[in-house]
Write a protein that holds these residues in place. Structure first.
Motif, PDB file in Angstrom:
ATOM      1  N   LEU A   1     -13.491 -13.309 -10.198  1.00  0.00           N
ATOM      2  CA  LEU A   1     -12.286 -12.588 -10.455  1.00  0.00           C
ATOM      3  C   LEU A   1     -12.303 -11.825 -11.519  1.00  0.00           C
ATOM      4  N   ARG A   2     -11.901 -10.426 -11.116  1.00  0.00           N
ATOM      5  CA  ARG A   2     -11.673  -8.981 -11.897  1.00  0.00           C
ATOM      6  C   ARG A   2      -9.957  -9.334 -11.921  1.00  0.00           C
ATOM      7  N   LEU A   3      -9.834  -8.831 -14.054  1.00  0.00           N
ATOM      8  CA  LEU A   3      -8.662  -8.668 -14.197  1.00  0.00           C
ATOM      9  C   LEU A   3      -8.535  -6.069 -14.754  1.00  0.00           C
ATOM     10  N   ARG A   4      -7.450  -6.127 -14.241  1.00  0.00           N
ATOM     11  CA  ARG A   4      -7.393  -4.791 -14.966  1.00  0.00           C
ATOM     12  C   ARG A   4      -6.322  -4.963 -15.520  1.00  0.00           C
ATOM     13  N   TRP A   5      -6.311  -4.245 -17.147  1.00  0.00           N
ATOM     14  CA  TRP A   5      -4.928  -4.128 -17.245  1.00  0.00           C
ATOM     15  C   TRP A   5      -5.387  -2.752 -18.466  1.00  0.00           C
ATOM     16  N   ALA A   6      -4.253  -2.035 -18.423  1.00  0.00           N
ATOM     17  CA  ALA A   6      -3.994  -0.770 -19.740  1.00  0.00           C
ATOM     18  C   ALA A   6      -3.336  -0.989 -20.778  1.00  0.00           C
ATOM     19  N   VAL A   7      -2.873  -0.256 -21.625  1.00  0.00           N
ATOM     20  CA  VAL A   7      -1.868  -0.075 -23.147  1.00  0.00           C
ATOM     21  C   VAL A   7      -2.092   1.426 -23.554  1.00  0.00           C
ATOM     22  N   ALA A   8      -0.181   1.744 -23.172  1.00  0.00           N
ATOM     23  CA  ALA A   8      -0.307   2.315 -23.730  1.00  0.00           C
ATOM     24  C   ALA A   8       0.752   2.541 -24.772  1.00  0.00           C
ATOM     25  N   LEU A   9       0.774   3.838 -25.446  1.00  0.00           N
ATOM     26  CA  LEU A   9       1.492   3.904 -27.246  1.00  0.00           C
ATOM     27  C   LEU A   9       2.734   5.883 -27.423  1.00  0.00           C
ATOM     28  N   TRP A  10       3.532   5.426 -27.252  1.00  0.00           N
ATOM     29  CA  TRP A  10       4.292   6.225 -27.494  1.00  0.00           C
ATOM     30  C   TRP A  10       4.738   6.382 -29.392  1.00  0.00           C
ATOM     31  N   ASP A  11       5.008   7.965 -29.586  1.00  0.00           N
ATOM     32  CA  ASP A  11       5.081   8.089 -30.796  1.00  0.00           C
ATOM     33  C   ASP A  11       6.762   7.880 -30.842  1.00  0.00           C
ATOM     34  N   GLY A  12       7.739   7.360 -30.485  1.00  0.00           N
ATOM     35  CA  GLY A  12       9.162   7.064 -30.402  1.00  0.00           C
ATOM     36  C   GLY A  12       8.943   6.392 -29.170  1.00  0.00           C
ATOM     37  N   HIS A  13      10.833   5.797 -28.863  1.00  0.00           N
ATOM     38  CA  HIS A  13      11.393   4.642 -28.303  1.00  0.00           C
ATOM     39  C   HIS A  13      11.544   5.849 -26.632  1.00  0.00           C
TER      40      HIS A  13
ATOM     41  N   ALA B   1       9.719   6.625 -18.071  1.00  0.00           N
ATOM     42  CA  ALA B   1       8.821   7.202 -18.502  1.00  0.00           C
ATOM     43  C   ALA B   1       7.597   5.408 -18.703  1.00  0.00           C
ATOM     44  N   ILE B   2       7.643   4.460 -18.982  1.00  0.00           N
ATOM     45  CA  ILE B   2       6.894   3.689 -18.644  1.00  0.00           C
ATOM     46  C   ILE B   2       6.279   3.441 -17.383  1.00  0.00           C
ATOM     47  N   ASP B   3       7.588   3.532 -16.670  1.00  0.00           N
ATOM     48  CA  ASP B   3       6.940   3.829 -15.239  1.00  0.00           C
ATOM     49  C   ASP B   3       5.873   4.569 -14.602  1.00  0.00           C
ATOM     50  N   ALA B   4       6.464   6.276 -15.277  1.00  0.00           N
ATOM     51  CA  ALA B   4       5.412   7.125 -14.669  1.00  0.00           C
ATOM     52  C   ALA B   4       4.076   6.987 -14.744  1.00  0.00           C
ATOM     53  N   GLU B   5       3.709   6.276 -16.251  1.00  0.00           N
ATOM     54  CA  GLU B   5       2.544   6.044 -17.223  1.00  0.00           C
ATOM     55  C   GLU B   5       1.929   5.845 -16.479  1.00  0.00           C
ATOM     56  N   TRP B   6       2.962   3.920 -15.868  1.00  0.00           N
ATOM     57  CA  TRP B   6       1.891   2.832 -14.757  1.00  0.00           C
ATOM     58  C   TRP B   6       1.927   3.018 -13.323  1.00  0.00           C
ATOM     59  N   THR B   7       2.516   4.338 -12.811  1.00  0.00           N
ATOM     60  CA  THR B   7       2.149   4.583 -11.704  1.00  0.00           C
ATOM     61  C   THR B   7       0.973   5.908 -11.695  1.00  0.00           C
ATOM     62  N   ALA B   8       1.133   6.169 -13.036  1.00  0.00           N
ATOM     63  CA  ALA B   8       0.122   7.291 -13.272  1.00  0.00           C
ATOM     64  C   ALA B   8      -1.350   6.610 -13.456  1.00  0.00           C
ATOM     65  N   TRP B   9      -1.295   5.800 -13.958  1.00  0.00           N
ATOM     66  CA  TRP B   9      -2.891   4.792 -14.463  1.00  0.00           C
ATOM     67  C   TRP B   9      -2.826   4.414 -13.011  1.00  0.00           C
ATOM     68  N   THR B  10      -1.921   3.662 -12.746  1.00  0.00           N
ATOM     69  CA  THR B  10      -2.410   2.873 -10.741  1.00  0.00           C
ATOM     70  C   THR B  10      -3.461   3.677  -9.844  1.00  0.00           C
ATOM     71  N   HIS B  11      -2.516   5.317 -10.181  1.00  0.00           N
ATOM     72  CA  HIS B  11      -3.714   6.453  -9.511  1.00  0.00           C
ATOM     73  C   HIS B  11      -3.782   7.691 -10.091  1.00  0.00           C
ATOM     74  N   ASP B  12      -4.544   6.791 -11.493  1.00  0.00           N
ATOM     75  CA  ASP B  12      -5.513   7.886 -11.926  1.00  0.00           C
ATOM     76  C   ASP B  12      -4.869   8.786 -11.849  1.00  0.00           C
ATOM     77  N   ARG B  13      -3.870   9.506 -12.313  1.00  0.00           N
ATOM     78  CA  ARG B  13      -3.754  10.992 -11.894  1.00  0.00           C
ATOM     79  C   ARG B  13      -1.903  10.803 -13.627  1.00  0.00           C
ATOM     80  N   VAL B  14      -2.177  12.234 -14.117  1.00  0.00           N
ATOM     81  CA  VAL B  14      -1.166  12.860 -15.020  1.00  0.00           C
ATOM     82  C   VAL B  14       0.071  12.911 -14.701  1.00  0.00           C
ATOM     83  N   PRO B  15       1.271  11.942 -15.457  1.00  0.00           N
ATOM     84  CA  PRO B  15       2.403  12.061 -15.127  1.00  0.00           C
ATOM     85  C   PRO B  15       2.991  13.337 -15.017  1.00  0.00           C
TER      86      PRO B  15
END
Length: 159
Positions: free
Chosen positions: A126-138, A143-157
């Protein structure tokens, strides 16, 4: 929007013995969890993709399905946003996010094992992939969805 300061990804592999099936079960909060610093205890705002609906477990404990969950708060007087991401290849995607703010702020990516245990067959992973991201503001859901998309597609937003 603000650029992400930090993003880290990892993969967990669960592998039963070659001659034995294993049953996974658990409480509603069992999963990959983040316990936040004390500044966020009782003062965390959890965000989900627009339209997400949650189920109350008890008190302020919630389970909310989605591809990501974020926590916003203030640490040392400075606003921060932390998001956890579930990968589309994970079993039972999207994850059920367990959240609570009291007595401490906590976020966990769960597989819903309290309502539907899972059996790992002998010799199968059973393989599970996870990620965590941190921003210096609210930051918001866009923005969060764009970062999820970038991570799942291995690209920069924005590329």
């Amino acid at each position: 929007f603000r650029r992400v300061l930090f993003r880290s990804a990892w993969e967990s592999v669960l592998r039963p013995a070659a001659d034995r099936d294993v049953r996974l079960w658990g409480r509603h909060y069992f999963g990959l969890g983040l316990r936040f610093v004390r500044d966020l205890d009782g003062a965390t705002e959890f965000l989900f993709r627009p339209g997400a609906t949650n189920r109350v477990v008890r008190g302020d404990e919630r389970l909310t399905p989605g591809r990501w969950c974020a926590a916003r708060g203030t640490i040392g007087g400075k606003p921060v946003t932390v998001a956890m991401f579930d990968h589309p290849a994970n079993a039972r995607h999207p994850a059920e996010w367990f959240t609570m703010t009291k007595p401490f702020a906590y976020l966990s990516a769960t597989l819903g094992l309290e309502k539907a245990p899972m059996t790992l067959s002998a010799g199968r992973d059973l393989r599970l992939r996870w990620a965590v991201a941190l921003w210096d503001g609210h930051v918001g859901a866009e923005a969060i969805d764009a970062e999820w998309t970038a991570w799942t597609h291995d690209r920069v937003p924005g590329e």
